[in-house]
Design a protein around this motif. Structure first.
Motif, short mmCIF file in Angstrom:
data_model
loop_
_atom_site.label_atom_id
_atom_site.label_comp_id
_atom_site.label_asym_id
_atom_site.label_seq_id
_atom_site.Cartn_x
_atom_site.Cartn_y
_atom_site.Cartn_z
N GLU A 1 -15.33 26.11 -29.30
CA GLU A 1 -16.07 26.57 -30.48
C GLU A 1 -15.96 25.61 -31.66
OE1 GLU A 1 -15.29 30.58 -31.57
OE2 GLU A 1 -15.48 31.33 -29.53
N ASN A 2 -15.72 24.35 -31.38
CA ASN A 2 -15.52 23.39 -32.46
C ASN A 2 -16.78 23.08 -33.25
OD1 ASN A 2 -12.78 23.08 -32.15
ND2 ASN A 2 -13.00 21.54 -30.55
N VAL A 3 -17.91 23.52 -32.77
CA VAL A 3 -19.16 23.30 -33.51
C VAL A 3 -19.76 24.65 -33.86
CG1 VAL A 3 -21.27 21.88 -33.54
CG2 VAL A 3 -19.44 21.28 -31.99
N SER A 4 -18.91 25.64 -34.03
CA SER A 4 -19.39 26.99 -34.35
C SER A 4 -19.96 27.04 -35.76
CB SER A 4 -18.25 28.00 -34.23
OG SER A 4 -17.31 27.76 -35.26
N GLU A 5 -20.70 28.09 -36.03
CA GLU A 5 -21.29 28.25 -37.35
C GLU A 5 -20.21 28.38 -38.42
OE1 GLU A 5 -24.47 28.01 -38.27
OE2 GLU A 5 -24.82 27.42 -36.18
N TRP A 6 -19.08 29.01 -38.05
CA TRP A 6 -18.02 29.16 -39.04
C TRP A 6 -17.48 27.80 -39.46
CZ3 TRP A 6 -12.75 28.02 -39.34
CH2 TRP A 6 -12.06 28.63 -40.39
N TYR A 7 -17.24 26.93 -38.50
CA TYR A 7 -16.75 25.58 -38.81
C TYR A 7 -17.75 24.82 -39.68
CZ TYR A 7 -12.78 25.66 -35.57
OH TYR A 7 -11.61 25.94 -34.94
N LYS A 8 -19.01 24.94 -39.34
CA LYS A 8 -20.04 24.24 -40.12
C LYS A 8 -20.05 24.73 -41.57
CE LYS A 8 -23.24 23.50 -36.25
NZ LYS A 8 -24.58 23.83 -35.69
N GLU A 9 -19.92 26.05 -41.72
CA GLU A 9 -19.96 26.62 -43.06
C GLU A 9 -18.76 26.18 -43.90
OE1 GLU A 9 -20.02 31.07 -45.15
OE2 GLU A 9 -20.18 30.84 -42.97
N ILE A 10 -17.60 26.08 -43.26
CA ILE A 10 -16.38 25.73 -43.99
C ILE A 10 -16.33 24.25 -44.34
CG2 ILE A 10 -13.86 25.63 -43.82
CD1 ILE A 10 -15.12 28.45 -44.15
N THR A 11 -16.71 23.40 -43.40
CA THR A 11 -16.56 21.95 -43.59
C THR A 11 -17.81 21.26 -44.10
OG1 THR A 11 -17.22 21.42 -41.32
CG2 THR A 11 -14.90 21.94 -41.69
N GLY A 12 -18.96 21.88 -43.84
CA GLY A 12 -20.22 21.22 -44.18
C GLY A 12 -20.58 20.13 -43.20
N LYS A 13 -19.87 20.07 -42.07
CA LYS A 13 -20.11 19.04 -41.06
C LYS A 13 -20.56 19.68 -39.75
CE LYS A 13 -15.98 17.25 -41.15
NZ LYS A 13 -14.85 16.31 -40.91
N ALA A 14 -21.34 18.95 -38.98
CA ALA A 14 -21.83 19.46 -37.70
C ALA A 14 -20.78 19.39 -36.61
CB ALA A 14 -23.09 18.70 -37.27
N THR A 15 -19.89 18.42 -36.71
CA THR A 15 -18.85 18.25 -35.69
C THR A 15 -17.50 18.04 -36.36
OG1 THR A 15 -19.21 15.86 -35.57
CG2 THR A 15 -20.45 17.24 -34.02
N ILE A 16 -16.48 18.23 -35.58
CA ILE A 16 -15.12 18.06 -36.08
C ILE A 16 -14.42 16.98 -35.27
CG2 ILE A 16 -12.86 19.18 -36.26
CD1 ILE A 16 -14.33 21.78 -36.75
N GLU A 17 -13.81 16.05 -35.96
CA GLU A 17 -13.00 15.04 -35.28
C GLU A 17 -11.61 15.64 -35.10
OE1 GLU A 17 -13.19 11.19 -37.15
OE2 GLU A 17 -15.14 11.67 -38.03
N LYS A 18 -11.30 16.02 -33.85
CA LYS A 18 -10.12 16.83 -33.57
C LYS A 18 -8.82 16.22 -34.11
CE LYS A 18 -11.77 19.34 -29.53
NZ LYS A 18 -11.44 19.77 -28.15
N LYS A 19 -8.67 14.92 -33.97
CA LYS A 19 -7.39 14.30 -34.35
C LYS A 19 -7.41 13.72 -35.76
CE LYS A 19 -5.95 15.41 -30.34
NZ LYS A 19 -5.09 16.61 -30.23
N GLN A 20 -8.54 13.83 -36.45
CA GLN A 20 -8.65 13.31 -37.80
C GLN A 20 -7.71 14.06 -38.74
OE1 GLN A 20 -10.62 10.72 -39.11
NE2 GLN A 20 -9.34 11.11 -40.91
N THR A 21 -6.93 13.31 -39.54
CA THR A 21 -6.04 13.97 -40.49
C THR A 21 -6.78 14.31 -41.77
OG1 THR A 21 -5.29 11.83 -41.30
CG2 THR A 21 -3.99 12.87 -39.55
N LEU A 22 -6.17 15.15 -42.60
CA LEU A 22 -6.84 15.67 -43.79
C LEU A 22 -6.16 15.19 -45.07
CD1 LEU A 22 -7.46 19.48 -43.11
CD2 LEU A 22 -9.19 17.77 -43.62
#
Length: 667
Positions: A562-583
């Protein structure tokens, strides 16, 4: 004595007082005294009701207005408590635990020593994964005898994370037991060989339909199917079956007279009854015994004379007590369901049915005829099937059923095939179905053998009840149903995904860490990062942070897919998530505020004054950082800085989750 839980509706005792036999009155009065000596009834719960089935009772206490909650206790006529459930309506809904796991465990064990003292020392707490994020700690205990687990004797205790109160207790069985020798004569390895010979571990294709992708897939597994809890006798190597009564437990014969004296089973102590409890005791004087009722009913329905009681329940409909009695006549293969007024024996309903065939079969249908029929209806599919050996003729011989399972690479495809039912009274096919997927199937090349797979089904040495009250050493499986990947032997779920063994315990690398206490509270609340070590000062990945945030704000842990779920998009503003990317710390705050109701005003940066002493920060994120500080979700460091562009560490991520939970607590 066999136990069962009551399934009756909650009743209100409103009947006028009538003077009849005192048997039930004496039982109830003594029983209330014994139960209240083991548990504490909240002072506000002054209203008392009860219902009864055979020798088992359910007591219900609640407050007068029904606004505070209720307490349910199921017990036997000798005072043994079968289950306990405390419902409180005005409690905190916070996920954040106020007491830790160890304190809750001490509360559970104190309760067990009060309620089941004769069993408490023989109970062993089962090793469980980390606490979940609900409002209770769940403690699961197995009963042991001389160091060996007693199969199917499991106790559950739920303890409130907020108050430490016992919220529920269930699972105890007070049946008398006898045990055979405590030393096995065959080894686990020998039991595995015997298991394969007598139970088998078939290899087959399992299918899964993914509703998200709308695609169906297959995977090859070894399937454990031990629904009857069979095992291997540890002395002989023969197959044994966990004891079951021939009848469903709701139809077991009543073991006691309703009006019997209890002087030989109780000490008569029932001091301190409330007016509501006393009222219920007095009302039972107006109820007739089962024997008296049946004598009256037999005047109109003589069939009850030759039948025996297998169940009787007492409940209330409006202001009338109803006695429901189920009787069986084994000789004539008949059953009777009787409901009567428990005060007058006036019959409310009488239902009689027989297992004797109403009409003899006129035709006979063979496998050959079924095969001929299917070869015409589904010629291609029928060639790829085999008849599954099973009982396929119904008891009255009026219908016959044939099921042909689908074969791929000489393995059955679970749940797929051709099914046909023939009515031998009518002489025609009355049901036919075809379940056949158009999917690819993996080649079996490289799969492990059964001898390797059987080592993963969890055979263990236990005491199994093989006859009523008689327990023998046997090897049986920890689960009744299981799928094992045919190539690795690992357990998989219904979709083919490997089930990870969660033995998560608190981190081993936090001793003395400044945030140890805070992170332990979060861990007890069911919010944590997986792993034996936390590595607290390492940067947290974007994926881990968002998964934590989802647990805290949504109440669940996202699935890996679910890494491209609507919830993730709403929170990050991004279409995809780089799993290992640090914050960065500022981006973490941005995500966190977006997961709250403050996200709309956070973007209006002109409303805020930056509260930290940092010289540089993102003006667009000033509102998010200021809000987070105002809500006490983040703090200044020793120099008054936030350090917005630094990488957020794993410990800092958990700290943010802790304060986010704290900010949303219900007062």
């Amino acid at each position: 004595m066999q136990k069962k839980f009551l399934l009756l509706v909650v009743i209100a005792m409103l009947m006028p007082q009538v003077s009849f036999a005192n048997g039930e009155t004496q039982v109830l009065e003594a029983l209330l005294g014994k139960v209240k000596a083991k548990i504490e009834v909240p002072k506000a719960f002054t209203e008392f009701n009860y219902d009864q089935s055979g020798e088992d009772y359910r007591f219900i206490w609640q407050d007068q207005e029904g606004k505070e909650g209720s307490l349910y206790v199921e017990c036997e006529s000798d005072g043994d408590i079968l289950s306990y459930r405390l419902n409180l309506y005005h409690t905190s809904d916070s996920t954040l635990a106020k007491i830790d796991w160890e304190t809750g465990k001490a509360k559970a064990e104190f309760f067990l020593n009060q309620v089941v003292p004769e069993y408490a020392k023989a109970l062993v707490l089962r090793e469980t994964p980390a606490p979940s994020n609900n409002y209770y700690y769940t403690y699961i205990y197995d009963l042991y005898h001389e160091g060996v687990k007693v199969f199917n004797q499991v106790i559950y205790v739920n303890v409130s994370k907020q108050t430490g109160e016992i919220r529920s207790f269930s699972g105890i069985d007070f049946s008398e037991r006898t045990y055979n020798a405590n030393k096995p004569k065959i080894t686990l390895e020998q039991a595995e060989v015997s298991y394969l010979k007598q139970m088998d571990l078939p290899a087959l294709y399992n299918t899964f339909y993914d509703w998200k992708t709308k695609k169906k897939s297959s995977f090859l597994v070894y399937k454990l199917n031990n629904g009857e809890s069979k095992g291997i006798d540890a002395s002989t190597g023969e197959l044994v079956v966990n004891y079951k009564d021939e009848d469903n437990e709701y139809y077991k014969e009543a073991a006691a007279q309703e009006n019997q004296s209890v002087t030989d089973k109780s000490d008569g102590a029932a001091s301190g009854l409330t007016p509501s409890e006393r009222k219920a005791v007095e009302e039972t004087k107006g109820l007739l015994s089962v024997e008296v009722i049946l004598e009256k009913v037999a005047q109109n329905f003589p069939r009850v004379k030759s039948a025996t009681v297998s169940r009787n329940n007492l409940y209330q409909e409006q202001e009338t007590y109803i006695r429901q009695i189920v009787l069986k006549d084994e000789a004539n293969k008949t059953n009777i369901n009787l409901t009567v007024d428990a005060k007058t024996a006036e019959i409310e309903s009488y239902y009689f049915w027989s297992n004797t065939p109403q009409e003899a079969a006129k035709y006979q249908w063979s496998e050959k005829e079924a095969a001929s029929f299917l070869s015409q209806v589904a010629p291609q599919q029928f060639k790829e099937t085999k008849l599954i050996e099973d009982d396929h003729i119904n008891e009255d011989m009026t219908t016959i059923n044939y099921y042909y399972g689908r074969l791929v690479n000489d393995f059955l495809v679970d749940g797929e095939g051709l099914n046909i039912t023939y009515d031998q009274c009518l002489g025609e096919v009355t049901a036919y179905s075809k379940n056949w997927s158009k999917i690819n199937f993996k080649s079996p090349e490289g799969m492990i053998n059964k001898e390797s797979a059987v080592k993963n089904i969890g055979l263990e040495l236990v005491y199994m009840e093989t006859d009523q009250g008689v327990y023998r050493l046997a090897y049986t499986t920890r689960e009744r149903h299981m799928l094992l990947d045919a190539f690795t032997g690992k357990e998989v779920d219904y979709s083919g995904k490997v089930i990870e063994e969660e033995a998560q315990k608190f981190y081993t690398d936090l001793k003395g860490h400044p945030k140890e206490v805070l992170i332990k509270k979060l861990f007890d609340s069911g919010i944590y990062l997986k792993g034996e070590k936390l590595k607290p000062d390492m940067p947290v990945s974007e994926e881990d942070f968002l998964n934590l945030l989802c647990q805290v704000t949504q109440g669940y842990e996202p699935d890996e897919n679910e890494n491209v779920s609507e919830w993730y998009k709403e929170i990050t503003g991004k279409a995809t998530i780089e799993k290992k990317q640090t914050l960065t710390r500022e981006n973490a705050v941005y995500y966190m505020i977006n997961a709250t109701t403050y996200k709309k005003i956070a973007g209006v940066s002109e409303l805020y004054v930056y509260p930290f002493d940092d010289k540089q920060y993102d003006e667009a994120l000033k509102g998010y950082i200021s809000l987070a500080y105002g809500l006490k979700l983040i703090q200044k460091d020793e120099e008054g800085l936030f350090r917005p562009e630094d990488r957020l560490t794993r410990a800092e991520a958990l700290e943010m989750m802790y304060y986010l939970l704290l900010s949303t607590e219900t007062e």
